[in-house]
Enzyme design. Structure first.
Site, mmCIF file in Angstrom:
data_model
loop_
_atom_site.group_PDB
_atom_site.id
_atom_site.type_symbol
_atom_site.label_atom_id
_atom_site.label_comp_id
_atom_site.label_asym_id
_atom_site.label_seq_id
_atom_site.Cartn_x
_atom_site.Cartn_y
_atom_site.Cartn_z
ATOM 1 N N CYS A 1 0.823 -1.209 0.000
ATOM 2 C CA CYS A 1 0.000 0.000 0.000
ATOM 3 C C CYS A 1 0.858 1.260 0.000
ATOM 4 C CB CYS A 1 -0.934 0.007 1.204
ATOM 5 S SG CYS A 1 -1.950 1.505 1.324
ATOM 6 N N LEU A 2 0.492 2.204 -0.858
ATOM 7 C CA LEU A 2 1.203 3.475 -0.975
ATOM 8 C C LEU A 2 1.026 4.335 0.273
ATOM 9 C CD1 LEU A 2 2.659 5.670 -2.765
ATOM 10 C CD2 LEU A 2 0.373 6.351 -3.510
#
Length: 300
Positions: free
Chosen positions: A140-141
């Site tokens: 996840c960014l």
């Protein structure tokens, strides 16, 4: 200063906290750090502006509704941040169960050349995290870490709260713009959609620029969170992770209820609302029930 003052009570604690911050919390990749800090700056900024400027203007004549709205916004912010940090701090790598991993390669397991250990089914290596992740979904960014077996439910709660908060804040901000402007003009729409160019070309003042910027951030939040929420629900209902969906692996697809419980636990119908809701997930991330088709092929 805060880290250094701890040395008075616990010598060497400052260095340990800084090391933990860099190794466990602070994202390693530049793009991850960008997404992480944008979120950590944007959420408190929207909360502060909304509770101090927007809500008091919109509900000036209704103090009871104003207090309810402020409480709802604060609770939504707390749930979003809590879910985010529980996603980050919950270790879902194979390192968390390293002592349970077998020394002999078992059927369905794979040997990771990078980690130099036997990884269980549904685990895969993440080169950003530099470790194998149990039932890895994706990297996840915004959290700067992988979503896997132990933190998937917290991540789902984060995405849900993030979407609800972004949509709620955008509605309030648009209502605030409409209330203060009294009518929509080209400059009003221009300021909301493109606040920076509108500010540079003199279409808005400082307060309007702040409102327009937060509207743009909320809109971006809606787009990002809706895409994540759609993908999460699509994979969750079908009993697949994003990684398995990409590689067309359907070996662990069960019925709807079983698919939901595999990620969200026994109280899957409400567990996605908050990570604080007790809802234990069966297993330890190494053993999973296969679909009837996969089990039949295995027996053959």
């Amino acid at each position: 200063l805060a880290f250094g003052s701890l040395d008075v009570f616990l010598p060497g604690s400052a260095e340990l906290l800084i090391m933990a911050w860099k190794q466990r919390i602070l994202p390693k990749q530049v793009h991850d750090r960008t997404g992480f800090f944008v979120l950590q700056i944007g959420l408190p900024l929207i909360l502060t502006f909304g509770t101090s400027q927007v809500l008091p203007v919109l509900f000036e004549e209704y103090p009871v509704i104003l207090n309810v709205q402020i409480a709802a916004v604060v609770l939504l912010f707390i749930n979003t941040e809590l879910s985010l940090w529980m996603t980050i701090l919950r270790d879902t790598s194979t390192e968390s169960i390293k002592e349970k991993l077998p020394s002999v390669l078992k059927q369905g397991w794979q040997y990771c050349q990078v980690c130099q250990l036997n990884a269980p089914p549904r685990a895969s290596h993440c080169f950003s995290c530099n470790t194998c992740i149990l039932r890895r979904d994706h990297h996840c960014l915004f959290t700067g870490c992988c979503v896997g077996f132990y933190n998937h439910r917290a991540f789902l709660s984060f995405v849900t709260s993030f979407f609800a908060g972004s949509a709620y804040s955008l509605c309030l901000l648009v209502a605030f713009v409409s209330h203060t402007s009294h009518h929509f003009t080209f400059s009003t729409v221009f300021s909301v959609v493109l606040p920076v160019p509108a500010y540079l070309f003199g279409y808005m003042e400082h307060m309007s620029f702040m409102t327009g910027t937060l509207c743009a951030m909320s809109g971006a939040g809606i787009i990002a969170s809706s895409v994540m929420l759609y993908n999460q629900l699509k994979y969750l209902i079908k009993g697949q992770t994003a990684y398995e969906r990409k590689h067309r692996n359907t070996d662990y697809v069960q019925g709807f209820k079983a698919n939901m419980a595999a990620t969200c636990g026994s109280r899957w119908y409400i567990a996605w609302l908050s990570p604080l809701i007790p809802s234990p997930v069966d297993g330890d991330g190494t053993d999973f029930t296969q679909s009837a088709r996969a089990a039949a092929e295995k027996d053959v």
